[in-house]
Scaffold this motif. Structure first.
Motif, PDB file in Angstrom:
ATOM      1  N   GLY A   1      -6.966  14.479 -10.379  1.00 32.21           N
ATOM      2  CA  GLY A   1      -7.772  13.386  -9.848  1.00 32.21           C
ATOM      3  C   GLY A   1      -7.469  12.068 -10.525  1.00 32.21           C
ATOM      4  O   GLY A   1      -6.701  11.992 -11.487  1.00 32.21           O
ATOM      5  N   SER A   2      -8.091  11.030 -10.042  1.00 35.48           N
ATOM      6  CA  SER A   2      -7.855   9.688 -10.580  1.00 35.48           C
ATOM      7  C   SER A   2      -8.294   9.553 -12.038  1.00 35.48           C
ATOM      8  O   SER A   2      -7.811   8.692 -12.757  1.00 35.48           O
ATOM      9  N   ASP A   3      -9.180  10.441 -12.478  1.00 38.16           N
ATOM     10  CA  ASP A   3      -9.619  10.403 -13.877  1.00 38.16           C
ATOM     11  C   ASP A   3      -8.763  11.282 -14.780  1.00 38.16           C
ATOM     12  O   ASP A   3      -9.024  11.422 -15.961  1.00 38.16           O
ATOM     13  N   GLY A   4      -7.716  11.897 -14.204  1.00 33.14           N
ATOM     14  CA  GLY A   4      -6.800  12.719 -14.986  1.00 33.14           C
ATOM     15  C   GLY A   4      -7.198  14.173 -15.127  1.00 33.14           C
ATOM     16  O   GLY A   4      -6.486  14.947 -15.751  1.00 33.14           O
ATOM     17  N   THR A   5      -8.324  14.567 -14.539  1.00 35.34           N
ATOM     18  CA  THR A   5      -8.731  15.969 -14.612  1.00 35.34           C
ATOM     19  C   THR A   5      -8.193  16.734 -13.407  1.00 35.34           C
ATOM     20  O   THR A   5      -8.014  16.177 -12.324  1.00 35.34           O
ATOM     21  N   ARG A   6      -7.940  18.011 -13.616  1.00 37.42           N
ATOM     22  CA  ARG A   6      -7.425  18.856 -12.547  1.00 37.42           C
ATOM     23  C   ARG A   6      -8.585  19.474 -11.780  1.00 37.42           C
ATOM     24  O   ARG A   6      -9.626  19.777 -12.350  1.00 37.42           O
ATOM     25  N   TYR A   7      -8.377  19.644 -10.476  1.00 39.49           N
ATOM     26  CA  TYR A   7      -9.409  20.244  -9.641  1.00 39.49           C
ATOM     27  C   TYR A   7      -8.762  21.025  -8.495  1.00 39.49           C
ATOM     28  O   TYR A   7      -7.685  20.677  -8.037  1.00 39.49           O
ATOM     29  N   PRO A   8      -9.432  22.093  -8.037  1.00 42.01           N
ATOM     30  CA  PRO A   8      -8.901  22.857  -6.900  1.00 42.01           C
ATOM     31  C   PRO A   8      -9.170  22.130  -5.585  1.00 42.01           C
ATOM     32  O   PRO A   8     -10.186  21.459  -5.438  1.00 42.01           O
ATOM     33  N   SER A   9      -8.231  22.260  -4.638  1.00 39.83           N
ATOM     34  CA  SER A   9      -8.381  21.603  -3.344  1.00 39.83           C
ATOM     35  C   SER A   9      -7.765  22.476  -2.256  1.00 39.83           C
ATOM     36  O   SER A   9      -6.726  23.104  -2.471  1.00 39.83           O
ATOM     37  N   LEU A  10      -8.391  22.498  -1.102  1.00 45.84           N
ATOM     38  CA  LEU A  10      -7.814  23.183   0.049  1.00 45.84           C
ATOM     39  C   LEU A  10      -6.789  22.299   0.747  1.00 45.84           C
ATOM     40  O   LEU A  10      -6.005  22.765   1.549  1.00 45.84           O
ATOM     41  N   GLN A  11      -6.797  21.002   0.444  1.00 43.22           N
ATOM     42  CA  GLN A  11      -5.840  20.065   1.019  1.00 43.22           C
ATOM     43  C   GLN A  11      -4.602  20.015   0.132  1.00 43.22           C
ATOM     44  O   GLN A  11      -4.695  19.923  -1.092  1.00 43.22           O
ATOM     45  N   ALA A  12      -3.435  20.091   0.752  1.00 44.95           N
ATOM     46  CA  ALA A  12      -2.176  20.096   0.015  1.00 44.95           C
ATOM     47  C   ALA A  12      -1.891  18.745  -0.637  1.00 44.95           C
ATOM     48  O   ALA A  12      -2.316  17.708  -0.142  1.00 44.95           O
TER      49      ALA A  12
ATOM     50  N   LYS B   1       6.914  22.799 -16.180  1.00 43.01           N
ATOM     51  CA  LYS B   1       5.719  22.992 -17.014  1.00 43.01           C
ATOM     52  C   LYS B   1       4.885  21.717 -17.143  1.00 43.01           C
ATOM     53  O   LYS B   1       3.723  21.779 -17.507  1.00 43.01           O
ATOM     54  N   ASN B   2       5.477  20.578 -16.827  1.00 39.31           N
ATOM     55  CA  ASN B   2       4.747  19.302 -16.885  1.00 39.31           C
ATOM     56  C   ASN B   2       4.456  18.731 -15.505  1.00 39.31           C
ATOM     57  O   ASN B   2       4.089  17.577 -15.375  1.00 39.31           O
ATOM     58  N   ARG B   3       4.606  19.546 -14.474  1.00 39.22           N
ATOM     59  CA  ARG B   3       4.417  19.093 -13.089  1.00 39.22           C
ATOM     60  C   ARG B   3       2.935  19.015 -12.769  1.00 39.22           C
ATOM     61  O   ARG B   3       2.161  19.903 -13.100  1.00 39.22           O
ATOM     62  N   VAL B   4       2.532  17.921 -12.136  1.00 38.95           N
ATOM     63  CA  VAL B   4       1.171  17.734 -11.646  1.00 38.95           C
ATOM     64  C   VAL B   4       1.260  17.282 -10.189  1.00 38.95           C
ATOM     65  O   VAL B   4       2.311  16.842  -9.730  1.00 38.95           O
ATOM     66  N   PHE B   5       0.160  17.382  -9.477  1.00 36.92           N
ATOM     67  CA  PHE B   5       0.151  17.035  -8.058  1.00 36.92           C
ATOM     68  C   PHE B   5      -1.029  16.130  -7.750  1.00 36.92           C
ATOM     69  O   PHE B   5      -2.098  16.266  -8.337  1.00 36.92           O
ATOM     70  N   PHE B   6      -0.793  15.215  -6.810  1.00 38.30           N
ATOM     71  CA  PHE B   6      -1.820  14.246  -6.419  1.00 38.30           C
ATOM     72  C   PHE B   6      -2.037  14.274  -4.918  1.00 38.30           C
ATOM     73  O   PHE B   6      -1.090  14.450  -4.148  1.00 38.30           O
ATOM     74  N   LEU B   7      -3.262  14.040  -4.513  1.00 35.85           N
ATOM     75  CA  LEU B   7      -3.614  13.974  -3.101  1.00 35.85           C
ATOM     76  C   LEU B   7      -3.020  12.733  -2.451  1.00 35.85           C
ATOM     77  O   LEU B   7      -2.559  12.765  -1.325  1.00 35.85           O
ATOM     78  N   ASP B   8      -3.014  11.618  -3.188  1.00 31.29           N
ATOM     79  CA  ASP B   8      -2.491  10.370  -2.638  1.00 31.29           C
ATOM     80  C   ASP B   8      -2.017   9.456  -3.768  1.00 31.29           C
ATOM     81  O   ASP B   8      -2.210   9.747  -4.945  1.00 31.29           O
TER      82      ASP B   8
END
Length: 89
Positions: A11-22, A53-60
């Motif tokens: 998320g925008s605050d840097g925390t990870r969260y589960p999402s059904l949207q890719a 190992k350092n990969r992260v994902f963003f919604l937008d």
């Protein structure tokens, strides 16, 4: 019954969260950069055995920028130049 895939996004605050949207963008946590999921530079790094190992994902893009990540110069050259110009100010 169909199982739904759950994506772990940042998320925008840097925390990870589960999402059904890719995710729409991938990033590198140590390099603090983000880009498209088909980025040539990222795919080459993954093929060499690094990056994952350092990969992260963003919604937008807005979430990536708010989390402190910059655009990738390889796959997002226009956005990168805009970021670089602003960073120099």
């Amino acid at each position: 019954m169909t199982a739904k895939h759950v994506w772990m996004l940042m998320g925008s605050d840097g925390t990870r969260y589960p999402s059904l949207q890719a995710a729409a963008f991938g990033g590198h946590r140590r390099g603090k950069r983000y880009g498209t999921l088909d980025c040539r530079a990222a795919l080459q790094a993954i093929a060499r055995g690094g990056y994952v190992k350092n990969r992260v994902f963003f919604l937008d893009q807005a979430c990536a920028v708010a989390a402190g990540y910059r655009p990738c110069a390889a796959c997002m050259p226009v956005e990168y130049r805009q970021w670089k110009t602003q960073a120099a100010l």
